[in-house]
Motif scaffolding. Structure first.
Motif, PDB file in Angstrom:
ATOM      1  N   GLY A   1       0.820  -1.211   0.000  1.00 56.88           N
ATOM      2  CA  GLY A   1       0.000   0.000   0.000  1.00 56.88           C
ATOM      3  C   GLY A   1       0.851   1.257   0.000  1.00 56.88           C
ATOM      4  N   VAL A   2       1.921   1.254   0.770  1.00 53.47           N
ATOM      5  CA  VAL A   2       2.817   2.418   0.821  1.00 53.47           C
ATOM      6  C   VAL A   2       3.488   2.628  -0.519  1.00 53.47           C
ATOM      7  CG1 VAL A   2       4.953   3.290   1.845  1.00 53.47           C
ATOM      8  CG2 VAL A   2       3.191   2.307   3.319  1.00 53.47           C
ATOM      9  N   ILE A   3       3.958   1.559  -1.134  1.00 52.31           N
ATOM     10  CA  ILE A   3       4.607   1.658  -2.445  1.00 52.31           C
ATOM     11  C   ILE A   3       3.624   2.172  -3.488  1.00 52.31           C
ATOM     12  CG2 ILE A   3       5.644   0.319  -4.309  1.00 52.31           C
ATOM     13  CD1 ILE A   3       6.924  -1.430  -2.100  1.00 52.31           C
ATOM     14  N   LEU A   4       2.406   1.636  -3.472  1.00 55.08           N
ATOM     15  CA  LEU A   4       1.380   2.068  -4.420  1.00 55.08           C
ATOM     16  C   LEU A   4       1.020   3.540  -4.196  1.00 55.08           C
ATOM     17  CD1 LEU A   4      -0.517   1.275  -6.711  1.00 55.08           C
ATOM     18  CD2 LEU A   4      -2.179   0.581  -4.980  1.00 55.08           C
ATOM     19  N   ASN A   5       0.916   3.958  -2.941  1.00 55.58           N
ATOM     20  CA  ASN A   5       0.609   5.350  -2.621  1.00 55.58           C
ATOM     21  C   ASN A   5       1.698   6.283  -3.146  1.00 55.58           C
ATOM     22  OD1 ASN A   5      -0.772   7.525  -1.505  1.00 55.58           O
ATOM     23  ND2 ASN A   5       0.295   7.333   0.451  1.00 55.58           N
ATOM     24  N   ASP A   6       2.973   5.925  -2.940  1.00 54.47           N
ATOM     25  CA  ASP A   6       4.078   6.741  -3.446  1.00 54.47           C
ATOM     26  C   ASP A   6       4.066   6.812  -4.970  1.00 54.47           C
ATOM     27  OD1 ASP A   6       4.951   7.285  -0.910  1.00 54.47           O
ATOM     28  OD2 ASP A   6       6.553   5.791  -0.931  1.00 54.47           O
TER      29      ASP A   6
END
Length: 126
Positions: free
Chosen positions: A14-19
């Motif tokens: 989720g963090v990678i996708l958000n970035d």
């Protein structure tokens, strides 16, 4: 059976996708593509440039040991009455209008040495 995902793996994805989404959104920003003003604010809208990098006359800073001869953005030589900004991290000097335009284009590093224009400690104040 199938694959099982741990909670940490889902959070990392989720963090990678958000970035990634933030990067794509800033790349496709309407203001960057068309130069028009739209709603919303960027980090440069929150930075009071006159407080962080006050403009001074070139003659006031020319008492330094090695004052620069010209602005590295526009390549014009400095005159005594020119308004200039001296960057705090690297101490490079530019015409006020030149460096302000540079920062308006979301370029947040020194044009000459690429050190950050805004000191890291400043973001703690935002």
């Amino acid at each position: 059976m199938g694959l099982s995902y741990s909670g940490a793996g889902v959070i990392i994805a989720g963090v990678i996708l958000n970035d990634f989404i933030k990067s794509v959104r800033s790349f496709l920003d309407i203001r960057r593509l068309f130069g028009s003003a739209s709603s919303g604010s960027t980090i440069t809208d929150k930075i009071p440039m006159d407080d962080m990098l006050p403009a001074t006359k070139f003659e006031d800073i020319s008492s330094r040991v090695n004052p620069p001869e010209s602005c590295r953005i526009c390549q014009d030589e400095f005159d005594g009455g020119d308004e200039v900004r001296c960057l705090r991290n690297c101490v490079h000097v530019y015409h006020k209008t030149c460096i302000d335009r540079w920062i308006q284009d979301d370029k947040m590093t020194c044009p000459l040495c690429r050190t950050p224009i805004v000191p890291d400690f400043y973001f703690f104040r935002l």
